[in-house]
Design an enzyme around this catalytic site. Structure first.
Site, PDB file in Angstrom:
ATOM      1  N   ASP A 127       0.788  -1.232   0.056  1.00 48.50           N
ATOM      2  CA  ASP A 127      -0.040   0.024  -0.059  1.00 48.50           C
ATOM      3  C   ASP A 127       0.824   1.412   0.116  1.00 48.50           C
ATOM      4  O   ASP A 127       1.574   1.632   1.163  1.00 48.50           O
ATOM      5  CB  ASP A 127      -0.852  -0.067   1.215  1.00 48.50           C
ATOM      6  CG  ASP A 127      -1.910  -1.157   1.122  1.00 48.50           C
ATOM      7  OD1 ASP A 127      -1.794  -1.887   0.434  1.00 48.50           O
ATOM      8  OD2 ASP A 127      -3.210  -0.589   2.140  1.00 48.50           O
ATOM      9  N   LYS A 190      -6.651   3.590  -3.139  1.00 43.47           N
ATOM     10  CA  LYS A 190      -7.043   3.442  -1.664  1.00 43.47           C
ATOM     11  C   LYS A 190      -7.522   4.948  -1.352  1.00 43.47           C
ATOM     12  O   LYS A 190      -6.418   5.758  -1.732  1.00 43.47           O
ATOM     13  CB  LYS A 190      -6.053   2.879  -0.956  1.00 43.47           C
ATOM     14  CG  LYS A 190      -6.100   2.761   0.598  1.00 43.47           C
ATOM     15  CD  LYS A 190      -5.221   1.926   1.011  1.00 43.47           C
ATOM     16  CE  LYS A 190      -5.256   2.066   2.864  1.00 43.47           C
ATOM     17  NZ  LYS A 190      -4.300   1.199   3.307  1.00 43.47           N
ATOM     18  N   LYS A 220     -10.134   0.389  -2.231  1.00 42.13           N
ATOM     19  CA  LYS A 220     -10.000   0.102  -1.077  1.00 42.13           C
ATOM     20  C   LYS A 220     -10.402   1.416  -0.104  1.00 42.13           C
ATOM     21  O   LYS A 220      -9.732   2.277  -0.306  1.00 42.13           O
ATOM     22  CB  LYS A 220      -8.614  -0.316  -0.441  1.00 42.13           C
ATOM     23  CG  LYS A 220      -8.550  -0.591   1.065  1.00 42.13           C
ATOM     24  CD  LYS A 220      -7.126  -1.127   1.277  1.00 42.13           C
ATOM     25  CE  LYS A 220      -6.779  -1.243   2.996  1.00 42.13           C
ATOM     26  NZ  LYS A 220      -5.545  -1.847   3.119  1.00 42.13           N
TER      27      LYS A 220
END
Length: 238
Positions: A127, A190, A220
């Protein structure tokens, strides 16, 4: 809190549930969650407890700092924490780690090395926090170049998720950030680190992200989601 029915079912993936469709069952919803512990003072004992919970809950992944990747990877791959799982079993959950966290202002070369080391320690997913100043300045070329560098620094089977800190951005910038992530080879976008004072995930941001990636990338939502009702609303948003 909304009640999620028990029972197995096919996971719905990264897209929304769709108007009029049944909400995901409890097990399906669990498989859409990254069970996360990123407090800087988190201890090894707390990480092990997180991994035990992840196995019990049936979540998709745990998300931990790079310093805790090896511990989490050992927990899921080496027979489980209590030795009850056979070592030949599939991992109980994936291991995700954060890169350039939480501010995104590391040099690209530092982020790339951090990603490589996390994967070497057992991370299945990365991430990446983009530099929020670049997004505020609409420097999309720089953002795309950095994401591409991180994508090239880890094996192709490793999932790359790009954190855009959406609470800072208008919809047009969210769209541009998502397009940069897609062009650079990311698999997910995300919303947030969950650590920025501007806030975490919002339905507005997720809808803008869903419109930008059109189902080609996963989405996400992260930061501030605390109830089943909130989770279902984000799934419906995309």
């Amino acid at each position: 809190m909304t009640t999620i029915p028990d029972g197995e079912g096919r996971p719905t993936g990264s897209g929304g549930s769709g108007s009029g469709s049944a909400p995901p069952r409890r097990a399906e919803l669990a498989r859409m969650i990254d069970h996360t512990l990123l407090r800087p003072e988190a201890t090894g004992e707390e990480i092990l407890a997180l991994c035990t919970e992840a196995t019990e809950l049936g979540v998709a992944a745990v998300c931990v700092a790079p310093t805790h990747v090896y511990l989490a990877a050992a927990a899921t791959r080496r027979g489980g924490l209590d030795g009850t799982r056979d070592q030949s079993d599939d991992p109980a959950f994936a291991v995700a780690s954060v890169i350039g966290f939480p501010h995104g202002t590391h040099l690209t070369v530092v982020k790339a090395e951090e990603a490589r080391r996390a994967v070497a320690d057992g991370a299945d997913e990365i991430d990446l926090v983009i530099d929020p100043a670049c997004a505020m300045e609409e420097n999309w070329r720089s953002i795309e170049t950095e994401i591409a560098s991180i994508r090239l620094s880890v094996p192709s089977h490793v999932i790359l998720k790009v954190i855009i800190e959406s609470a800072l951005l208008p919809d047009a910038s969210i769209t541009a950030a998502c397009r940069a992530a897609e062009a650079a080879g990311a698999e997910f976008v995300k919303t947030s680190t969950g650590f920025h004072p501007a806030g975490g995930a919002s339905l507005r941001a997720v809808r803008a992200m869903a419109a930008a990636v059109g189902g080609r990338l996963g989405i996400k939502a992260s930061g501030g989601i605390r109830t089943a009702e909130q989770a279902l609303a984000f799934i419906e948003a995309g």
